[in-house]
Structures are given as C-alpha cells and as structure tokens.
Write a protein that holds these residues in place. Structure first.
Motif, PDB file in Angstrom:
ATOM      1  N   TYR A  12      -1.811  -6.208  16.565  1.00 61.37           N
ATOM      2  CA  TYR A  12      -0.670  -6.213  15.650  1.00 61.37           C
ATOM      3  C   TYR A  12      -0.598  -4.938  14.812  1.00 61.37           C
ATOM      4  CZ  TYR A  12       0.645 -11.133  16.246  1.00 61.37           C
ATOM      5  OH  TYR A  12       1.096 -12.328  16.736  1.00 61.37           O
ATOM      6  N   LYS A  13       0.612  -4.466  14.649  1.00 61.65           N
ATOM      7  CA  LYS A  13       0.912  -3.451  13.639  1.00 61.65           C
ATOM      8  C   LYS A  13       1.685  -4.185  12.534  1.00 61.65           C
ATOM      9  CE  LYS A  13      -0.505  -0.190  16.497  1.00 61.65           C
ATOM     10  NZ  LYS A  13      -0.756  -1.053  17.672  1.00 61.65           N
ATOM     11  N   ILE A  14       1.015  -4.465  11.433  1.00 61.03           N
ATOM     12  CA  ILE A  14       1.647  -5.173  10.322  1.00 61.03           C
ATOM     13  C   ILE A  14       2.297  -4.140   9.411  1.00 61.03           C
ATOM     14  CG2 ILE A  14       1.311  -6.770   8.402  1.00 61.03           C
ATOM     15  CD1 ILE A  14       0.816  -8.033  11.129  1.00 61.03           C
ATOM     16  N   LYS A  15       3.621  -4.076   9.450  1.00 62.58           N
ATOM     17  CA  LYS A  15       4.338  -3.080   8.660  1.00 62.58           C
ATOM     18  C   LYS A  15       4.345  -3.436   7.176  1.00 62.58           C
ATOM     19  CE  LYS A  15       5.864  -0.905  12.438  1.00 62.58           C
ATOM     20  NZ  LYS A  15       5.521  -1.865  13.504  1.00 62.58           N
ATOM     21  N   SER A  16       4.541  -4.727   6.881  1.00 58.11           N
ATOM     22  CA  SER A  16       4.579  -5.149   5.482  1.00 58.11           C
ATOM     23  C   SER A  16       4.421  -6.655   5.400  1.00 58.11           C
ATOM     24  CB  SER A  16       5.899  -4.733   4.807  1.00 58.11           C
ATOM     25  OG  SER A  16       6.999  -5.360   5.459  1.00 58.11           O
ATOM     26  N   VAL A  17       3.887  -7.099   4.257  1.00 54.87           N
ATOM     27  CA  VAL A  17       3.825  -8.511   3.893  1.00 54.87           C
ATOM     28  C   VAL A  17       4.407  -8.620   2.497  1.00 54.87           C
ATOM     29  CG1 VAL A  17       2.361 -10.521   3.505  1.00 54.87           C
ATOM     30  CG2 VAL A  17       1.756  -8.869   5.293  1.00 54.87           C
ATOM     31  N   GLN A  18       5.487  -9.376   2.372  1.00 55.25           N
ATOM     32  CA  GLN A  18       6.183  -9.451   1.087  1.00 55.25           C
ATOM     33  C   GLN A  18       6.342 -10.896   0.643  1.00 55.25           C
ATOM     34  OE1 GLN A  18       9.825  -7.306   2.190  1.00 55.25           O
ATOM     35  NE2 GLN A  18       9.172  -5.591   0.878  1.00 55.25           N
ATOM     36  N   LEU A  19       6.272 -11.080  -0.664  1.00 51.21           N
ATOM     37  CA  LEU A  19       6.604 -12.357  -1.273  1.00 51.21           C
ATOM     38  C   LEU A  19       8.099 -12.353  -1.568  1.00 51.21           C
ATOM     39  CD1 LEU A  19       5.585 -15.028  -2.652  1.00 51.21           C
ATOM     40  CD2 LEU A  19       5.448 -13.696  -4.764  1.00 51.21           C
ATOM     41  N   ILE A  20       8.802 -13.360  -1.098  1.00 50.45           N
ATOM     42  CA  ILE A  20      10.245 -13.423  -1.326  1.00 50.45           C
ATOM     43  C   ILE A  20      10.604 -14.763  -1.959  1.00 50.45           C
ATOM     44  CG2 ILE A  20      10.779 -11.843   0.559  1.00 50.45           C
ATOM     45  CD1 ILE A  20      11.590 -14.241   2.238  1.00 50.45           C
ATOM     46  N   GLY A  21      11.732 -14.771  -2.648  1.00 52.58           N
ATOM     47  CA  GLY A  21      12.260 -16.014  -3.198  1.00 52.58           C
ATOM     48  C   GLY A  21      11.435 -16.612  -4.310  1.00 52.58           C
ATOM     49  N   SER A  22      10.578 -15.811  -4.953  1.00 53.53           N
ATOM     50  CA  SER A  22       9.761 -16.369  -6.039  1.00 53.53           C
ATOM     51  C   SER A  22      10.617 -16.784  -7.233  1.00 53.53           C
ATOM     52  CB  SER A  22       8.695 -15.362  -6.466  1.00 53.53           C
ATOM     53  OG  SER A  22       9.299 -14.122  -6.830  1.00 53.53           O
ATOM     54  N   THR A  23      11.620 -15.976  -7.512  1.00 53.40           N
ATOM     55  CA  THR A  23      12.619 -16.328  -8.532  1.00 53.40           C
ATOM     56  C   THR A  23      13.989 -15.910  -8.009  1.00 53.40           C
ATOM     57  OG1 THR A  23      12.297 -14.204  -9.644  1.00 53.40           O
ATOM     58  CG2 THR A  23      11.006 -16.079 -10.462  1.00 53.40           C
ATOM     59  N   PRO A  24      15.045 -16.621  -8.384  1.00 56.39           N
ATOM     60  CA  PRO A  24      16.383 -16.278  -7.867  1.00 56.39           C
ATOM     61  C   PRO A  24      16.748 -14.831  -8.181  1.00 56.39           C
ATOM     62  CG  PRO A  24      16.393 -18.421  -8.959  1.00 56.39           C
ATOM     63  CD  PRO A  24      15.054 -17.809  -9.251  1.00 56.39           C
ATOM     64  N   GLY A  25      17.183 -14.108  -7.158  1.00 55.71           N
ATOM     65  CA  GLY A  25      17.636 -12.746  -7.322  1.00 55.71           C
ATOM     66  C   GLY A  25      16.552 -11.706  -7.420  1.00 55.71           C
ATOM     67  N   ALA A  26      15.288 -12.137  -7.390  1.00 53.81           N
ATOM     68  CA  ALA A  26      14.190 -11.172  -7.522  1.00 53.81           C
ATOM     69  C   ALA A  26      14.008 -10.397  -6.234  1.00 53.81           C
ATOM     70  CB  ALA A  26      12.891 -11.897  -7.878  1.00 53.81           C
ATOM     71  N   ALA A  27      13.637  -9.114  -6.353  1.00 54.86           N
ATOM     72  CA  ALA A  27      13.386  -8.284  -5.183  1.00 54.86           C
ATOM     73  C   ALA A  27      12.089  -8.719  -4.509  1.00 54.86           C
ATOM     74  CB  ALA A  27      13.301  -6.817  -5.600  1.00 54.86           C
ATOM     75  N   PRO A  28      11.984  -8.534  -3.200  1.00 56.59           N
ATOM     76  CA  PRO A  28      10.722  -8.861  -2.515  1.00 56.59           C
ATOM     77  C   PRO A  28       9.564  -8.087  -3.126  1.00 56.59           C
ATOM     78  CG  PRO A  28      12.472  -8.453  -0.921  1.00 56.59           C
ATOM     79  CD  PRO A  28      13.016  -8.048  -2.266  1.00 56.59           C
ATOM     80  N   GLN A  29       8.419  -8.741  -3.190  1.00 54.31           N
ATOM     81  CA  GLN A  29       7.233  -8.147  -3.787  1.00 54.31           C
ATOM     82  C   GLN A  29       6.188  -7.887  -2.711  1.00 54.31           C
ATOM     83  OE1 GLN A  29       5.382 -10.707  -6.676  1.00 54.31           O
ATOM     84  NE2 GLN A  29       3.492  -9.506  -6.722  1.00 54.31           N
ATOM     85  N   ASN A  30       5.771  -6.626  -2.584  1.00 51.42           N
ATOM     86  CA  ASN A  30       4.728  -6.303  -1.606  1.00 51.42           C
ATOM     87  C   ASN A  30       3.405  -6.929  -2.015  1.00 51.42           C
ATOM     88  OD1 ASN A  30       6.303  -4.708   0.144  1.00 51.42           O
ATOM     89  ND2 ASN A  30       6.133  -2.952  -1.235  1.00 51.42           N
ATOM     90  N   LEU A  31       2.738  -7.521  -1.039  1.00 50.38           N
ATOM     91  CA  LEU A  31       1.458  -8.174  -1.273  1.00 50.38           C
ATOM     92  C   LEU A  31       0.346  -7.409  -0.574  1.00 50.38           C
ATOM     93  CD1 LEU A  31       2.469 -11.918  -0.725  1.00 50.38           C
ATOM     94  CD2 LEU A  31       2.186 -10.716  -2.910  1.00 50.38           C
ATOM     95  N   GLN A  32      -0.817  -7.440  -1.185  1.00 55.17           N
ATOM     96  CA  GLN A  32      -1.976  -6.845  -0.538  1.00 55.17           C
ATOM     97  C   GLN A  32      -2.489  -7.787   0.551  1.00 55.17           C
ATOM     98  OE1 GLN A  32      -4.650  -6.123  -3.932  1.00 55.17           O
ATOM     99  NE2 GLN A  32      -4.344  -3.934  -3.575  1.00 55.17           N
TER     100      GLN A  32
END
Length: 684
Positions: free
Chosen positions: A161-181
């Motif tokens: 696998y080439k993992i380009k990104s892992v993001q947290l989404i939908g944590s709060t309405p309208g919030a931008a995706p958050q990159n996770l380690q």
C-alpha cells in the motif's frame, strides 16, 4: 520393576553413554569398591523411554475442567452470546479505479467505525494485507526455498500500500478534514486519534486515500490471469480494513503472513469501481446501475436472468470481441454495488469476461442472483456450467443450514485455485492441475456459512472455517446417491486414525502449522471429527439441532472455540469434554482390541463373556459385529462410558451357540489405528 530399571539406566546414560544396536562388552572394572554398573540401553530402548507408546488413562481422558474460563456476561456458559455481548462495526464507502496498463488500483475509503465496546479507544488498528507482497515483509521472510502457495511466486515489484493520507472527517459540522498520524508496521497500520472514540456507541469517521499495484499471483487469494481477450483481475484485500477489537484479545493484530486468513468486522459496503469501458465488472453484492454499464440488450437479459431457473447468457463468448457488447462512446464506466451486513467485499474485472446468470430460490420465498464471469479459456473446464453449480450449492446449504444472506452469488474465473469472499468467490479460470470446478466451487460457496455468516477468527482458528466448511461439503455429497459409494471407499481407505498422529493438534493456529500439515489439520481432521460426532456419538437428530443452534446463535458474530464446544454440549445435552480433548486439543489415537471370548459355565448356550481393551489414549463408543457358527450376525453398540473408569471391559452377550468371530468397528467408521487386533480370534 522393569520400568524402574530402565529409568535408572537412562539416568546412568546421561552421565555415561549410549550403545547403538547390540550392546558391546564392557571394559573390565579395575576400580576397587565400585558399585554395580547400571544396565546399558540400546538406541531403540532409549526411544521407547523418551517417547513411550500411548497408554489409556481414563482419569486423563475423562478429566473435569476442560474449560479454562467460566462463562460471563459477554459469552455465556451455555455457549451463546451473553446479555452484554458486544462487537464493533465498520461501514465502508469505497471508490476505486482500475488502471490496467500498470495493474494499479487507486482508491478512496470513507470508514465509519462504531465502538460498541465498554472501553474508550485512543487509537485504531487497520490491516494492510497488500504489504504481504513486499520483499521485506514478514510473510516473504518465512517462505521456504522450496516455495509456498502463500508467496508471490518470486515476483518482485513495487508492492504494498501507498497510503497518501489518513484524515478525520465529520468530527464537527462544517469542520475541515484533520490529518491524523499513523504508523505502518508490516501488514498493520496504527492510527492515532486526538480524541478517543467513546465507548458504547461512539463513532469515528476516517477518509483514507491509497493505492497499490496488484500482484500477478497474490498468495492464491487474488491476482491477474493472462487471457486471450484481456487480463482477468481478481481483486481482494484491496482497501485498508479494520482489525477486530473484541472481548477475547482486545485488538486482534496478528500480522498477515499468508497461511492464516482473516478476521473482520461486519458492516455495510457502498462500492464504486471505475474501469475501462471495455471491461465487465462483478463484485460482492447487488449491482445498482445495470442501465449505465450494460447495453440495452444486456439489461434485458439481466432482468430475464433474475426470473429464470435456467442460465441466461448476458454476454456470450462470441460477443466478447464485439465492440457492440459494451456501451458506446465511453472510455470508462463506473459500476455501483452494495452489500449489507458483510465482513468484506471483493471484485473482478476483465474485457475477457463471458457473463451469465440465473435466479436463486431461497427459503421463505426470497430470491437472489447466481452469476458467473469467466474467460473463453474457462470453457475447457466446464465454466459454462458454473451458474447451475452455484444454484445447486447455495440452494442446498440455504435449506440445510441457514438462508443465504446476500443479493448475489458470483463466481469469477481467475488466478486463484479457489478463494472465498462474501457474495463472491474466485476459482481457477483455466485448465490447471486439480482444477475441478464443481468441487472447488462447492467448497468456496460453502464458506458463505463459515466464516462469512458465522464470523470466526480465521487468523487463529482456521479449523472453525475450513473444517466446518469441509464437513458441510461432505454432508451434501453424502446426500448425493451417486457419490455415496465413492465416499465409503474413501472413508474406508483413510479411516486409520494413526494417519493424524504425526501432526500437531487441530487447535493450533494456521501460522503454527507446517504448510504440508494444513490440509489434514484445518480441513480433513476437524471435518471427520464432526462426522464422528454426528454419526457415532450424538446421532444425526441431536447433532443437527445443536449445529444449527450454533449457526443461528453466532450468525454475523464472533465465536471462539469454547462458544462452539459449549453450544454443542448444551444444545445436544451431552458432556463432550472427552471428545474435544481427544480429537481437537491433543494428537491422541484410538486403539481398541478384542481380547477374549469365554462362556458362562463353559457353555455357549448360557451366554458369552466378551472382553475388549482400550490400548491408546482416545475413547470412542464401541461397535462390535458378532458372528456365530450357524451364520447369525448381530451388531452391538456400547456407549463411550464403558471407558470412563476402565481400561478393559467385559460384557455378557446372550449367546445360545458358539461364537465364531467378534469384530470391532466392522465398517471402519471409527478412527482405530490398529486393525490387526480388532478381530477375535486373532488372525494368524
């Protein structure tokens, strides 16, 4: 006294030496006042001491405390899920694109993970099974120089696998995706969360962007088959998958090394697959947009197949090379599929695909589709009969054990000899050694029940997957009149229980078995054990009720071996600890001998006293065939309890004439290891 002397000799041996074969004269002893020398041992005597032959001990075979854990509120003592049983859930939105020239799959995954456990989760673990094919993987490191089914067949490429990104989404309405380690180690990925997933219903949503290049030969579970009219892709382990978090081990993070299969959470899958327009695509679940990916004629045929018990051709062999068999004016098409309450999903794609289908008739009047996708090369091994074979298998298992749960049952002809996934299986797509399509197809679709419906941990308990499936496969064949004679011949030829003594216990994990032992320990011996339990111990009525109870209780859940053992005992009303101990958790053998026949008052008319002995460590019920001098023959069955406190057993047979012979296990249905002592009088 003899054993004491030998033990003393062994002690002396450790301080002295060993003779090989016949003893040689000792040197004269010139040491004054020296004690008598311990007796010497030759090599065979030493081996007898270090590895003594089995001896029956009823206190061991019928001991209490087989179970090491009491039942609890998660998993009850009677084998069913307890009132507080929980399991987590993983729902997936998967968008993938197939790039045929480079064999690359690019994808975006939206994972909705629900934590139903009573524990907060500060991090998540995911499976990256494609990393097995990296040259530096653990799985690659353990491949012997002689090769392995579970290797990459010496293919070296930009694997994993080439993992380009892992993001947290939908944590709060309208919030931008958050990159996770995240941290990748071999075939596992740990995702670190800034905020823990709350217990008892907390939800986290991740977006993962990834890609990988498909291996040509993917551990006999996926790959790319060359075909005259275009490559055939059978794609599995194709997206980062959630590890199971359960009440038994917590996070199940045993790495994927090839031999052991999978352990996965259940959830709903919404899948979009974009492929070249010339390709046909099949996938787990229901095709939702046939009007977009089929020609008008194919749409009509597809609708006809959904109502037909006879196979309907959707795309014929002659049409494969006809551009008119694909929608015009498109370079790519996106296929949309959906499967619910599933532990996984897989797919196939090719411009070579011949496609046909028919209706599946399921219990309660439900319907589904049987679908076959195969290249022209498959016609040589009866792929044009595949859909009829699917109907026979799936309809039988549905009526016999539990209804088929998916909207389609798809068989794809490709690289794997045989591999199963929910709603779809891969079978050999061209003529190769052992490519018996009917046999392989039946086995792979049998896996719908184990482990797709009953979601056991294949990574640790492969026998609960392969063995149980082999058992239900054999049950189907036993009900096929044409196969009964052949099966009896096979049974009689292979029923010597000593054949399994050189292997480890069934309960070993697949990764803990030599590859050559897997067929015996994961498939054949556990299947034979269930057959013994059904036919010789419980009887069909009690066994079938208990086995169906197990399936119903643990459908779409995660049972352990204890859950199975306890369910069978409680539903059948029988303490079977002696059976589990002898057949599953140990490598014991069975050896019963017919010793003597005498007569009451030395008169055959007053009855006979027949003595049998148990000479090895396993116990089983007893079947005896008794013949008299007049030609009368009678079968006697004795319960296993005769061995509960005895090494030998004498019983009175109401004879009125002389007995000419007594035979133990006359039909070879028990796993007795020494046929030479099964008959009285002894054969000379």
């Amino acid at each position: 006294m003899k054993n004491i002397k030998k033990t003393g000799a062994l002690i002396a041996l450790l301080a002295g030496g060993i003779t090989a074969g016949a003893q040689t004269p000792a040197k004269p002893d010139t040491t004054p006042h020296k004690a008598a020398a311990a007796p010497q041992l030759n090599l065979m005597e030493l081996l007898d001491i270090l590895n003594p032959p089995e001896k029956y001990d009823y206190k061991e075979t019928f001991a209490n405390f087989f179970y090491t854990n009491n039942g609890n509120t998660y998993r009850a003592a009677n084998g069913e899920p307890g009132p507080d049983y929980w399991q987590n859930r993983a729902d997936y939105q998967l968008d993938a694109a197939l790039h045929e020239e480079t064999n690359e799959i690019t994808g975006t995954e939206i994972l909705t993970y629900t934590n139903n456990s009573p524990f907060k989760l500060d991090f998540l673990w995911m499976q990256l099974d494609q990393n097995l094919f990296r040259d530096d993987s653990r799985g690659s490191a353990i491949v012997p120089v002689t090769g392995s089914r579970n290797a990459g067949h010496e293919q070296h490429f930009d694997a994993g696998y080439k993992i380009k990104s892992v993001q947290l989404i939908g944590s709060t309405p309208g919030a931008a995706p958050q990159n996770l380690q995240f941290l990748i180690n071999d075939t596992r990925m740990q995702v670190f969360l800034d905020k823990a997933v709350a217990p008892k219903g907390g939800v986290v949503k991740l977006k993962i962007v990834y890609s990988f290049i498909s291996p040509d030969y993917g551990s006999d579970r996926m790959g790319i088959m060359p075909a005259k009219n275009g490559k055939v892709f059978t794609i599995a382990q194709w997206y980062p998958r959630m590890c199971v978090f359960d009440d038994v081990y917590g996070w199940n993070t045993v790495p994927y090394s090839g031999p052991a299969e999978f352990y996965l959470e259940y959830g709903d899958f919404d899948i979009h697959i974009t492929a070249p327009a010339k390709d046909m695509v099949v996938c787990s679940g229901e095709l939702l947009n046939p009007q977009e990916v089929f020609t008008p004629q194919q749409q009509q045929r597809w609708a006809q197949a959904a109502k037909s018990d006879e196979t309907v051709m959707i795309r014929t062999a002659e049409e494969v090379t006809d551009p008119a068999s694909r929608p015009a004016g498109k370079k790519e098409l996106t296929w949309h599929f959906r499967i619910k309450n599933s532990r996984d999903a897989s797919w196939g794609a090719s411009s070579s695909f011949i496609l046909d289908a028919a209706r599946l008739n399921l219990p309660g009047g439900k319907k589904a589709m049987a679908v076959s996708a195969y290249a022209e090369e498959g016609l040589e091994i009866a792929w044009d009969k595949s859909t009829a074979m699917i109907k026979r298998s799936v309809e039988y298992y549905s009526s016999r054990w539990y209804p088929y749960p998916y909207p389609a049952a798809v068989n794809v002809g490709g690289t794997p000899m045989g591999m199963e996934y929910p709603g779809i299986v891969f079978c050999a797509g061209r003529k190769v050694p052992f490519a018996n399509l009917g046999f392989i197809l039946d086995h792979e679709f049998g896996h719908t029940w184990f482990p797709m419906i009953v979601g056991s941990n294949e990574r640790l308990y492969g026998w609960m997957d392969e063995g149980f499936n082999t058992f239900i496969n054999n049950q189907q064949k036993a009900e096929d009149t044409a196969a009964i004679k052949q099966m009896k011949q096979q049974r009689n030829a292979s029923s010597n229980g000593s054949a399994y003594t050189r292997y480890g216990p069934i309960t070993s994990s697949p990764g803990n078995m030599p590859e050559g032992d897997i067929g015996a320990l994961l498939y054949n011996k556990p299947a034979w054990g269930l057959k013994l339990l059904r036919e010789q111990v419980l009887g069909p009525e009690r066994f079938d009720f208990a086995f169906k109870t197990y399936i119903k209780r643990w459908a779409f859940k995660h049972p352990t071996p204890d859950d199975f053992f306890r369910t069978m005992e409680n539903a059948a009303g029988e303490n079977l600890e002696w059976f589990w101990r002898g057949w599953f958790t140990h490598t014991w053998t069975l050896d019963v001998a017919v010793d003597t026949v005498t007569y009451v008052d030395n008169d055959p008319a007053h009855g006979a006293l027949i003595t049998i002995s148990n000479l090895a460590r396993m116990a089983m019920p007893v079947i005896l065939e008794i013949k008299t001098t007049s030609g009368k023959t009678e079968r006697i069955k004795l319960p296993v309890e005769i061995w509960q406190r005895n090494n030998s057993w004498t019983f009175k047979y109401p004879s009125t004439e002389t007995i000419s012979s007594v035979t133990y296990d006359p039909d070879f249905v028990l796993p007795d290891s020494k046929a030479e002592n099964n008959t009285w009088p002894k054969k000379q």
